[in-house]
Design a protein around this motif. Structure first.
Motif, mmCIF file in Angstrom:
data_model
loop_
_atom_site.group_PDB
_atom_site.id
_atom_site.type_symbol
_atom_site.label_atom_id
_atom_site.label_comp_id
_atom_site.label_asym_id
_atom_site.label_seq_id
_atom_site.Cartn_x
_atom_site.Cartn_y
_atom_site.Cartn_z
ATOM 1 N N MET A 128 6.206 5.151 1.258
ATOM 2 C CA MET A 128 6.825 6.319 2.155
ATOM 3 C C MET A 128 8.078 5.423 3.039
ATOM 4 N N TRP A 154 -1.782 12.212 7.849
ATOM 5 C CA TRP A 154 -0.654 11.663 7.016
ATOM 6 C C TRP A 154 0.588 12.192 7.046
ATOM 7 N N ILE A 210 0.176 10.630 -2.142
ATOM 8 C CA ILE A 210 -0.573 9.298 -2.239
ATOM 9 C C ILE A 210 -2.172 9.748 -2.933
ATOM 10 N N SER A 211 -2.576 10.725 -2.227
ATOM 11 C CA SER A 211 -4.077 11.127 -2.695
ATOM 12 C C SER A 211 -4.142 12.207 -3.433
ATOM 13 N N ARG A 218 1.734 9.919 9.854
ATOM 14 C CA ARG A 218 2.148 8.826 9.178
ATOM 15 C C ARG A 218 3.740 8.826 9.051
ATOM 16 N N ASN A 274 -1.495 16.254 -0.689
ATOM 17 C CA ASN A 274 -2.762 16.584 -0.232
ATOM 18 C C ASN A 274 -2.818 15.869 0.974
ATOM 19 N N THR A 331 -5.119 14.432 3.055
ATOM 20 C CA THR A 331 -6.428 13.704 2.907
ATOM 21 C C THR A 331 -7.079 13.822 4.213
ATOM 22 N N SER A 365 1.030 -1.267 -0.104
ATOM 23 C CA SER A 365 0.137 -0.216 -0.010
ATOM 24 C C SER A 365 1.090 1.343 -0.178
ATOM 25 N N GLY A 366 0.238 2.385 -0.244
ATOM 26 C CA GLY A 366 1.119 3.450 -0.176
ATOM 27 C C GLY A 366 2.281 3.606 0.870
ATOM 28 N N THR A 367 1.976 3.331 2.200
ATOM 29 C CA THR A 367 2.798 3.560 3.130
ATOM 30 C C THR A 367 4.118 2.499 3.130
ATOM 31 N N THR A 394 3.223 16.460 2.481
ATOM 32 C CA THR A 394 2.171 15.900 1.778
ATOM 33 C C THR A 394 1.759 16.835 1.030
ATOM 34 N N ASP A 444 4.730 12.655 0.079
ATOM 35 C CA ASP A 444 3.706 11.793 0.001
ATOM 36 C C ASP A 444 2.488 12.469 -0.751
ATOM 37 N N GLN A 500 -4.828 3.202 -5.124
ATOM 38 C CA GLN A 500 -6.142 3.257 -4.908
ATOM 39 C C GLN A 500 -6.822 4.688 -4.725
ATOM 40 N N LYS A 501 -6.239 5.606 -5.074
ATOM 41 C CA LYS A 501 -6.594 6.962 -4.968
ATOM 42 C C LYS A 501 -7.231 7.815 -6.097
HETATM 43 C C1 LIG Z 1 -4.294 7.301 1.754
HETATM 44 C C2 LIG Z 1 -3.243 7.729 2.166
HETATM 45 C C3 LIG Z 1 -1.939 7.235 2.736
HETATM 46 C C4 LIG Z 1 -2.003 5.963 3.244
HETATM 47 O O1 LIG Z 1 -1.662 4.919 2.020
HETATM 48 P P1 LIG Z 1 -2.125 3.227 2.263
HETATM 49 O O2 LIG Z 1 -2.247 3.207 0.825
HETATM 50 O O3 LIG Z 1 -3.240 3.384 3.379
HETATM 51 O O4 LIG Z 1 -0.675 2.931 3.045
HETATM 52 C C5 LIG Z 1 -0.898 8.187 2.920
HETATM 53 N N1 LIG Z 1 -0.830 9.324 2.758
HETATM 54 C C6 LIG Z 1 -2.036 10.064 2.247
HETATM 55 C C7 LIG Z 1 -1.763 11.481 1.939
HETATM 56 C C8 LIG Z 1 -3.204 9.212 1.936
HETATM 57 O O5 LIG Z 1 -4.262 9.898 1.344
#
Ligand SMILES: *Cc1c(COP(=O)(O)O)cnc(C)c1O
Length: 379
Positions: A66, A88, A166-167, A91, A137, A139, A61-63, A135, A164, A189-190
């Protein structure tokens, strides 16, 4: 009968063609065909990231992506600046702590952004900073951070900028090379219109040079292993090849639309949604709102959790709640990825019905009309 409609900021809806690809039989992964698919996926990812550097495909997954950025570039005790504007950002903090980083943290109140001047000051005070983490965005709050300005500041120092995205990537403007992002991560998945399961990471020349000094502390996420396989191309471990094949279909859609048009579509959705929310007498939670999702402050006297349950039960709209302390205080409505105005206008309409039913004073159709006005202005 009520259709289920996914409006959470990850996972997000997946196009039909991509779902059909996911239904096909599983194939062996070390084949010429798979190599050709991986080539196309990596090329289109470079286009979406706006980078000339290779984009590595990780099964995680995105993490996971990271974690790879941290574990490959920072030795224990080295100093990093964290620009944290929400969950995030937290995270990043968790990963950086796990890897023993000496952390200088700049924290924004949730809903607020971080002015570049704060980073400028911190970089001056801490010239031994080896990396800056932030980051695109956030989220959890709907705030878009000013990556372009951060990039200019960090590029003038020996530090790396890790983002990051990711979104945000594939929903809002993000120019990895032009904005001097050294490590950029996203997940499938975003905004990339896929189920969860893949992470994508790109590294600049500056970042690859850093990786020459052996700071790496991971095996599965050792980025040099992935780089070594790029010529074939292949992946060092069994990839989620079914997902890679499906990602090819969703990326081709982005390519066909054109990344600038994709950003423009999200900008329009963001603008129209914000206009609708304000016309309904609600307020926006984010100071510097992103176009990937709209975060709405739950008005006084309204039960935020109950509204979300009614949205789902009565009308099939699945929005996201706030996380941690923000649970019940905000609603998060995603409009990223496989989403057009007539998906979102339905959500606005359902929210009007639920709010009226919950006793919130509102002129029926006010949000829908404001939304339409923005869409009409565009055409
Ligand atoms: C969803 C999201 C994550 C987490 O990613 P995972 O795929 O759940 O590991 C990290 N950072 C941002 C900005 C996100 O939107």
């Amino acid at each position: 009968m009520i259709k289920q409609r996914l409006f959470t900021p990850g996972p997000t809806p997946v196009p039909e063609e991509t779902l059909l690809e996911l239904a096909r039989p599983v194939t062996y992964h070390r084949t010429a065909e798979q190599r050709q698919i991986l080539t196309e996926v990596m090329e289109n990812l470079q286009y979406v990231f706006q980078t000339k550097n290779p984009v590595l495909v990780l099964t995680a997954s995105g993490t996971g992506g990271m974690e790879a950025c941290v574990s490959n570039t920072i030795a224990p005790g080295q100093k990093a600046i964290l620009l944290c504007a929400g969950r995030w950002g937290e995270r990043w903090r968790g990963i950086l702590k796990a890897f023993g980083t000496n952390l200088i943290s700049i924290d924004a109140e949730y809903g607020k952004a971080i002015p570049p001047e704060q980073l400028e000051k911190a970089l001056k005070e801490h010239p031994d900073t080896v990396a800056v983490f932030t980051t695109l965005n956030e989220t959890s709050t709907g705030v878009a951070l000013d990556i372009e300005s951060y990039g200019k500041l960090v590029a003038a120092t020996p530090a790396l900028l890790a983002v990051d995205a990711i979104s945000g990537l594939g929903a809002m403007e993000c120019r990895t090379d032009d904005w001097k992002i050294d490590l950029c991560v996203t997940g499938s998945q975003k905004a990339l219109m896929m189920p969860p399961g893949l992470a994508f990471v790109t590294a600049s020349e500056k970042a690859w040079q850093r990786m020459e000094t052996p700071a790496n502390r991971s095996f599965y996420f050792d980025l040099k292993r992935y780089k070594a396989k790029l010529n074939e191309p292949d992946t060092p471990f069994t990839p989620a090849n079914t997902l890679i094949k499906a990602q090819r279909i969703s990326l081709a859609k982005i390519k066909a639309e054109g990344i600038e048009k994709v950003w423009a579509r999200h900008l329009l959705l963001g603008k129209a949604t914000r206009a609708a929310i304000q016309a309904m007498g609600l307020s926006l939670f984010a100071e510097r709102p992103s176009n990937a999702l709209t975060v709405i402050t739950v008005p006084a006297g309204i039960d935020g959790n109950a509204v979300l349950s009614k949205m789902e039960k009565n009308y099939g709209y699945k929005l996201a709640n706030g996380q941690d302390n923000l649970k019940g205080k905000i609603w998060r409505l995603s409009h990223m990825g496989w989403c057009d105005p007539f998906d979102v206008i339905g959500a606005i309409s359902a929210l009007e019905l639920v709010l009226t039913d919950s006793g919130f004073p509102l002129t029926s159709g006010a949000g829908v009309a404001a939304f339409q006005k923005v869409i009409a202005g565009k055409q």
